[in-house]
Design a protein around this motif. Sequence first.
Motif, mmCIF file in Angstrom:
data_model
loop_
_atom_site.group_PDB
_atom_site.id
_atom_site.type_symbol
_atom_site.label_atom_id
_atom_site.label_comp_id
_atom_site.label_asym_id
_atom_site.label_seq_id
_atom_site.Cartn_x
_atom_site.Cartn_y
_atom_site.Cartn_z
ATOM 1 N N LEU A 1 0.821 -1.212 0.000
ATOM 2 C CA LEU A 1 0.000 0.000 0.000
ATOM 3 C C LEU A 1 0.855 1.262 0.000
ATOM 4 O O LEU A 1 0.546 2.235 -0.705
ATOM 5 C CB LEU A 1 -0.918 -0.012 1.222
ATOM 6 C CG LEU A 1 -1.997 -1.098 1.221
ATOM 7 C CD1 LEU A 1 -2.710 -1.163 2.566
ATOM 8 C CD2 LEU A 1 -3.011 -0.858 0.107
ATOM 9 N N LEU A 2 1.932 1.263 0.767
ATOM 10 C CA LEU A 2 2.802 2.439 0.809
ATOM 11 C C LEU A 2 3.511 2.655 -0.523
ATOM 12 O O LEU A 2 3.841 3.794 -0.886
ATOM 13 C CB LEU A 2 3.828 2.298 1.934
ATOM 14 C CG LEU A 2 3.257 2.355 3.354
ATOM 15 C CD1 LEU A 2 4.317 1.993 4.380
ATOM 16 C CD2 LEU A 2 2.676 3.737 3.649
ATOM 17 N N ALA B 1 5.342 6.471 -0.623
ATOM 18 C CA ALA B 1 5.946 6.840 0.653
ATOM 19 C C ALA B 1 7.364 6.282 0.734
ATOM 20 O O ALA B 1 7.663 5.227 0.183
ATOM 21 C CB ALA B 1 5.097 6.309 1.813
ATOM 22 N N VAL B 2 8.229 6.996 1.428
ATOM 23 C CA VAL B 2 9.611 6.560 1.637
ATOM 24 C C VAL B 2 9.595 5.377 2.611
ATOM 25 O O VAL B 2 8.888 5.431 3.625
ATOM 26 C CB VAL B 2 10.451 7.727 2.191
ATOM 27 C CG1 VAL B 2 11.867 7.283 2.517
ATOM 28 C CG2 VAL B 2 10.453 8.886 1.200
ATOM 29 N N ALA C 1 5.615 2.605 13.526
ATOM 30 C CA ALA C 1 6.185 2.425 12.189
ATOM 31 C C ALA C 1 5.663 3.487 11.230
ATOM 32 O O ALA C 1 6.409 4.015 10.388
ATOM 33 C CB ALA C 1 5.865 1.028 11.672
ATOM 34 N N MET C 2 4.377 3.833 11.361
ATOM 35 C CA MET C 2 3.811 4.858 10.487
ATOM 36 C C MET C 2 4.398 6.227 10.799
ATOM 37 O O MET C 2 4.543 7.065 9.896
ATOM 38 C CB MET C 2 2.290 4.871 10.632
ATOM 39 C CG MET C 2 1.556 5.505 9.467
ATOM 40 S SD MET C 2 1.717 4.582 7.929
ATOM 41 C CE MET C 2 0.603 3.228 8.237
ATOM 42 N N TRP C 3 4.746 6.475 12.047
ATOM 43 C CA TRP C 3 5.457 7.710 12.402
ATOM 44 C C TRP C 3 6.758 7.819 11.613
ATOM 45 O O TRP C 3 7.041 8.858 11.007
ATOM 46 C CB TRP C 3 5.775 7.703 13.903
ATOM 47 C CG TRP C 3 4.771 8.317 14.804
ATOM 48 C CD1 TRP C 3 3.467 7.937 14.949
ATOM 49 C CD2 TRP C 3 4.981 9.404 15.710
ATOM 50 N NE1 TRP C 3 2.856 8.711 15.895
ATOM 51 C CE2 TRP C 3 3.756 9.618 16.388
ATOM 52 C CE3 TRP C 3 6.074 10.192 16.036
ATOM 53 C CZ2 TRP C 3 3.603 10.614 17.351
ATOM 54 C CZ3 TRP C 3 5.937 11.183 16.990
ATOM 55 C CH2 TRP C 3 4.700 11.392 17.640
ATOM 56 N N ILE D 1 -0.172 13.807 4.433
ATOM 57 C CA ILE D 1 -1.444 13.085 4.607
ATOM 58 C C ILE D 1 -1.282 11.956 5.617
ATOM 59 O O ILE D 1 -2.212 11.656 6.376
ATOM 60 C CB ILE D 1 -1.939 12.548 3.249
ATOM 61 C CG1 ILE D 1 -2.117 13.697 2.252
ATOM 62 C CG2 ILE D 1 -3.277 11.821 3.410
ATOM 63 C CD1 ILE D 1 -2.423 13.248 0.832
ATOM 64 N N LEU D 2 -0.093 11.340 5.650
ATOM 65 C CA LEU D 2 0.136 10.266 6.624
ATOM 66 C C LEU D 2 0.056 10.770 8.059
ATOM 67 O O LEU D 2 -0.242 9.997 8.971
ATOM 68 C CB LEU D 2 1.497 9.612 6.376
ATOM 69 C CG LEU D 2 1.577 8.639 5.198
ATOM 70 C CD1 LEU D 2 3.011 8.181 4.986
ATOM 71 C CD2 LEU D 2 0.662 7.442 5.427
#
Length: 527
Positions: free
Chosen positions: A259-260, A265-266, A317-319, A354-355
């Motif tokens: 998905l990332l 996303a990096v 992890a999303m941070w 957005i994340l």
Amino acid sequence: MTRLTSIAAAPPPAIPTPHIEYWQLSPMLLVFGVAVVGVLVEAFAPRSQRRPLHVGLTLAGLAGAFALTIAVGASAHLPPGHVVAMGSVAVDGPALFIQGTILVLAFVSVLLLAERSGDVSAFVAQAAAVPGSAEEREGLLAGVTHTEVYPLTMFAVAGMLLFPAANDLLTMFVALEVLSLPLYLLCGLARRRRLLSQEAAMKYFLLGAFSSAFFLFGVAMLYGFSGSVGLAAIAAAASSNVGSFALLYAGIALLGVGLLFKIGAVPFQAWKPDVYQGAPTPVTALMASCTVVAAFGALLRVFYVAFGQLTWDWRPAMWVVAILTMVVGAIIAITQTDVKRLLAYSSIAHAGFILTGVVAASTLGLSSSLFYLAVYGFTTIGAFAVVTLVRDETGEAAHLRRWAGLGKRSPLIAGIFAFFLLAFAGIPLTSGFTGKFAVFQAAIAGGALPLVIVGVLSSAVAAFFYVRVIVLMFFSDPAPDGPSVVTPGLFTGAAVAIGAVTTLVFGIVPGPLLNLANHAANHMFVR
């Protein structure tokens, strides 16, 4: 013997007939139907009539699907977590909001696809012809164009509509492939710089295949953990503390990679600058707006529904991903000299912004993310529409040095592009400012103040390279052999106008769209 006879005489068990709610699925079915009709147009319509048929059919299909989306949302009070098609597709507030956003953005993107500059399309005459060959020159002289781009676009849009609404992981995987495969083809159909376009398509295909494999491995891990691919069943198994949590965490990680990758996303962003640069600019606009909206919709559904009880596990992890995405996108953009690559790294940075809303893991985070996706999509399409207008003898003037003094050659076009750049930077009275304020506010409410501080600093860095382009356009002398700004056609002019008006209106009066996003989030999916 009698027993065997009675068993043989017994009627076979009845297979239950699947119940399909065609009305609630009608927007997606209409888009799929238009795509299939487009294939028939390619097969049976005379070549001279294909383009007008495709343009009318595609625009009418997208407008009709948007009207059906509004009708579905207004005709019945859909409860949170409402699912159709035997539980495989969700029809709820976030799904309808995202689908409506995709349809409007796709409509504007198709306007760019349909534009012809001097009776020349942005797409190659014959995709199978070797670049630089006599066959390619014959096709160009004959004015042949690939009208297959319209059904391919509709198939991609249909996949985008299903992707964020999928309520089980197998349906989501099918939607992922349906939206991706046409885009792989479209990226390689640029009329000019064909080798760069084909390279972009190959990179996108190979890396996309790897990301799909990660996604599918994640599905397998989660099925091994919960015994189901349904999002609700996975959530129930995760909250029951039963099963192998090694499979659960491995599934979350692998699914997250897939998905990332789609949102760029990096550290899964390497494909984005190359693909954005090499693809035909109308296709780049489609990917930068619609694909990002669909991918974020799927990300929100998976992490808020299937993993909603595990926020303390996936938020750290999303941070890290959000911080890396904002910082890397903003810093590397400073070094770019190609305008499309600059916008690509800008898109990466915005994915990080957005994340921050996703990390909030709340109704406010959901509504702010939905609002940001909608307003960012309009601004992005408008910016790429302006890029198609700045041309030199080789086609689009991609190198930034060619944009020097553009404000003196064409102050209107340069001013509109500067306005889009200011919106990307988050300057007040633009939709970009409202969007960033919304996601940062949601992140602070969710206890992610350090993440917001990084976001503000990244925005300041990003503002530097946006202002640098504006200074280049208005405070530099134009080169004698500088590019010209072509007069926008009806379709491109409409795309630029829609992008500029929405960016201004949602910056000054964001209330209606914010209220709509809040209403959709309050009817969010059940965790």
